[in-house]
Motif scaffolding. Sequence first.
Motif, PDB file in Angstrom:
ATOM      1  N   ILE A  24      -0.218  10.531 -38.255  1.00 43.05           N
ATOM      2  CA  ILE A  24      -0.858   9.204 -40.016  1.00 43.05           C
ATOM      3  C   ILE A  24      -2.842   9.722 -39.628  1.00 43.05           C
ATOM      4  O   ILE A  24      -3.167  10.092 -40.669  1.00 43.05           O
ATOM      5  CB  ILE A  24      -0.571   7.930 -38.751  1.00 43.05           C
ATOM      6  CG1 ILE A  24       0.541   7.620 -39.495  1.00 43.05           C
ATOM      7  CG2 ILE A  24      -1.940   7.430 -39.924  1.00 43.05           C
ATOM      8  CD1 ILE A  24       0.524   6.406 -38.834  1.00 43.05           C
ATOM      9  N   THR A  25      -3.367  10.280 -38.711  1.00 45.68           N
ATOM     10  CA  THR A  25      -4.325  10.573 -38.060  1.00 45.68           C
ATOM     11  C   THR A  25      -4.347  11.932 -39.057  1.00 45.68           C
ATOM     12  O   THR A  25      -5.638  12.368 -39.675  1.00 45.68           O
ATOM     13  CB  THR A  25      -4.880  10.751 -36.424  1.00 45.68           C
ATOM     14  OG1 THR A  25      -4.289   9.547 -36.165  1.00 45.68           O
ATOM     15  CG2 THR A  25      -5.992  10.912 -36.092  1.00 45.68           C
ATOM     16  N   ARG A  26      -3.737  13.072 -38.597  1.00 47.22           N
ATOM     17  CA  ARG A  26      -4.014  14.075 -39.568  1.00 47.22           C
ATOM     18  C   ARG A  26      -3.397  13.542 -40.809  1.00 47.22           C
ATOM     19  O   ARG A  26      -3.817  14.997 -41.507  1.00 47.22           O
ATOM     20  CB  ARG A  26      -1.853  15.039 -38.492  1.00 47.22           C
ATOM     21  CG  ARG A  26      -2.396  16.609 -39.641  1.00 47.22           C
ATOM     22  CD  ARG A  26      -1.036  17.560 -38.625  1.00 47.22           C
ATOM     23  NE  ARG A  26       0.246  16.934 -38.843  1.00 47.22           N
ATOM     24  CZ  ARG A  26       0.988  16.423 -38.145  1.00 47.22           C
ATOM     25  NH1 ARG A  26       0.729  16.044 -37.080  1.00 47.22           N
ATOM     26  NH2 ARG A  26       1.943  16.265 -38.991  1.00 47.22           N
ATOM     27  N   GLY A  27      -2.696  13.177 -41.010  1.00 46.25           N
ATOM     28  CA  GLY A  27      -2.964  13.140 -42.607  1.00 46.25           C
ATOM     29  C   GLY A  27      -3.920  12.845 -43.130  1.00 46.25           C
ATOM     30  O   GLY A  27      -4.434  12.840 -44.433  1.00 46.25           O
ATOM     31  N   LEU A  28      -4.715  11.057 -42.479  1.00 43.62           N
ATOM     32  CA  LEU A  28      -5.771  11.103 -43.400  1.00 43.62           C
ATOM     33  C   LEU A  28      -7.333  11.836 -42.997  1.00 43.62           C
ATOM     34  O   LEU A  28      -7.749  12.372 -43.701  1.00 43.62           O
ATOM     35  CB  LEU A  28      -6.687   9.572 -42.374  1.00 43.62           C
ATOM     36  CG  LEU A  28      -5.739   8.604 -42.381  1.00 43.62           C
ATOM     37  CD1 LEU A  28      -5.468   7.677 -41.373  1.00 43.62           C
ATOM     38  CD2 LEU A  28      -5.563   7.826 -43.690  1.00 43.62           C
TER      39      LEU A  28
END
Length: 263
Positions: A24-28
């Motif tokens: 999720i952090t990577r996507g954001l």
Amino acid sequence: MPPREIHRVGERGAADWYTSLPPITRGLLTCYFATGLGAYFGVLPLQYLYHSWPLIFKGLPQVWRLLTAYSFLGAPSLRWLFKLVWLVQYGGSYESAKFAHNTADGITCLGVGMMTGLVLDLLSWLCEAFIPPVFSRGFHASSIIFMFLYLWSKQNPEAQVSLFGFVNLNGKHLPFAFLLIDLLVGEDVWGDALGILMGHVYWFLTHAYPLATGRHVIRTPQWLSRACLQYGIGRVPVAAVDMVHPSDVRFRAFQGRGRRLAD
């Protein structure tokens, strides 16, 4: 628990560092970096992305704005860079600790936060005849970052954090310290405050309320857990394997390698 250490690119390589981030952090981070560069070079059509209730409710509903409102953090700047660092350091640390074994729960957390932000934005817009629409904003990406900051602070209230190397404070004070800094430098702090409220609503519904009543009002949909398992998004708990039908092409629990014994 202290924030997750961010390794220097020279130690592990940029690709390894990027792929080591939780999903999720990577996507954001990818989304905010791409949209920021798009705005900087003038190729991102912001007029079709910002959030506006009149455009959603009047004429042909432009419902995609409900989602794209969370896709843009701003054009590259020092403040933009700081917020990306906060996302990776504190959002990534929280995600790794809280959702390490079920990314679907993390996506549910993000969805609850986004819906909370939209509800507060709508109430602010509806009441603008009586009070200033403080939460009505075109983009809410900064609120997402402050939501994760707040959740990290609730998870690590006694963690010692150095603020820019000058002031040491407990983790529970960190989001409010960042909000105060934005206020002192003349930035709009209502988006930050909205993110703190979004984080508190999620924390209350998933921690305080179940602890007090024994009832859970936020549950991750099974279809979301199945989707994360099917597409290999993050790590999924072993119990989720029961959700997959044996006919699924990805189901390999009892399949051998097909080698024939020698005669």
